[in-house]
Design an enzyme around this catalytic site. Structure first.
Site, PDB file in Angstrom:
ATOM      1  N   VAL A 108       0.658  -1.167   0.098  1.00  0.00           N
ATOM      2  CA  VAL A 108       0.015  -0.076   0.105  1.00  0.00           C
ATOM      3  C   VAL A 108       0.885   1.304  -0.001  1.00  0.00           C
ATOM      4  O   VAL A 108       1.928   1.151   0.725  1.00  0.00           O
ATOM      5  CB  VAL A 108      -0.864   0.113   1.212  1.00  0.00           C
ATOM      6  CG1 VAL A 108      -1.818   1.407   1.104  1.00  0.00           C
ATOM      7  CG2 VAL A 108      -1.689  -1.002   1.307  1.00  0.00           C
ATOM      8  N   CYS A 109       0.663   2.277  -0.833  1.00  0.00           N
ATOM      9  CA  CYS A 109       1.294   3.425  -0.769  1.00  0.00           C
ATOM     10  C   CYS A 109       2.715   3.401  -1.159  1.00  0.00           C
ATOM     11  O   CYS A 109       3.140   2.392  -1.961  1.00  0.00           O
ATOM     12  CB  CYS A 109       1.004   4.131   0.423  1.00  0.00           C
ATOM     13  SG  CYS A 109       1.301   5.803   0.230  1.00  0.00           S
ATOM     14  N   THR A 110       3.741   4.060  -0.414  1.00  0.00           N
ATOM     15  CA  THR A 110       5.154   3.918  -0.481  1.00  0.00           C
ATOM     16  C   THR A 110       5.568   2.521  -0.040  1.00  0.00           C
ATOM     17  O   THR A 110       6.727   2.465  -0.163  1.00  0.00           O
ATOM     18  CB  THR A 110       5.796   4.900   0.319  1.00  0.00           C
ATOM     19  OG1 THR A 110       5.588   5.031   1.361  1.00  0.00           O
ATOM     20  CG2 THR A 110       5.395   6.244  -0.593  1.00  0.00           C
ATOM     21  N   THR A 128       1.897   3.421  -6.717  1.00  0.00           N
ATOM     22  CA  THR A 128       2.253   3.809  -5.304  1.00  0.00           C
ATOM     23  C   THR A 128       1.598   5.204  -5.306  1.00  0.00           C
ATOM     24  O   THR A 128       0.853   5.636  -6.034  1.00  0.00           O
ATOM     25  CB  THR A 128       3.847   4.016  -5.274  1.00  0.00           C
ATOM     26  OG1 THR A 128       4.120   4.324  -3.639  1.00  0.00           O
ATOM     27  CG2 THR A 128       4.398   5.024  -5.936  1.00  0.00           C
TER      28      THR A 128
END
Length: 229
Positions: A108-110, A128
């Site tokens: 998830v995300c970074t 991302t």
């Protein structure tokens, strides 16, 4: 979408926890995935000490790296702490070992950059958080402008709230649409945001520019330095 997949009798979902984690990157998909039939959720960190989140409270891991069971689904959240975690050999080794036996490897995300540092995004399409997507080639990934990107058994998702979309998508893959829809209903995930936006494509340019100047220009530069330094 799938209707009648082969349903596993039990699924161990392992979330990597680290200081500076964005708590919703973890807690949003966890809230959905924990409702899967046979789900067992694990939060693993370098130690069982409380993990400071970006929200002013701490999360207590269930396991350390040594005691953590093998994941069926490995999920790596993001957060401003990723830049420091990139240089932590024990964290990267844990991701590598767990990914080797996992059915699904996700972020998830970074958190995508931690997968990348472990060599898991080389030659893969990935996504991302929008403010960091231009850095994905630094870990060998091909950026794709999407909220969720599946490439083989690797699933990456965009920033923060996209973790919930990713979790419901994966539940559909494992248990079928009806189960995923029931879980979506149970948590009343019926988005109706008060403002149009949430992504630069749909947000006034001045707001995007202001946020980048205040937060993300420096944060992305720090991430780039951590990836290349």
């Amino acid at each position: 979408m799938t209707d009648t997949p082969a349903t596993p009798t039990s699924t161990t979902v392992v979330f990597l926890l680290f200081p500076g984690i964005t708590q919703l990157d973890f807690t949003a998909p966890a809230q959905a995935l924990c409702r899967m039939p046979g789900a067992r959720l694990v939060g693993a960190a370098a130690s069982r000490d409380p993990i400071a989140t970006d929200s002013g409270f701490a999360i207590l891991p269930t396991d350390d790296f040594a005691s953590c069971p093998q994941a069926d689904i490995l999920c790596v959240p993001g957060g401003h702490g990723v830049a420091d975690a990139l240089s932590d050999a024990a964290t990267i080794d844990f991701i590598t070992r767990q990914a080797g036996g996992a059915r699904w490897v996700t972020s998830v995300c970074t958190g995508a950059f931690l997968l990348g540092r472990a060599g898991l995004l080389a030659g893969k399409r990935a996504t991302t958080h929008w403010a960091y997507a231009h850095l994905l080639p630094l870990v060998g990934a091909a950026p794709e402008a999407a909220r969720i990107v599946e490439d083989g058994n690797v699933v990456t998702s965009g920033g923060v709230t996209s973790g919930l979309d990713f979790a419901l998508t994966l539940i559909g893959r494992l248990h079928g649409d009806a189960v995923a829809q029931a879980i979506q209903l149970a948590i009343e995930y019926d988005p109706a945001p008060p403002y149009v936006g949430g992504h630069p494509d749909r947000t006034p340019a001045a707001i995007t520019a202001g946020l980048k100047a205040r937060v993300y220009d420096a944060a992305a530069a720090r991430m780039a330095q951590a990836l290349t330094g």
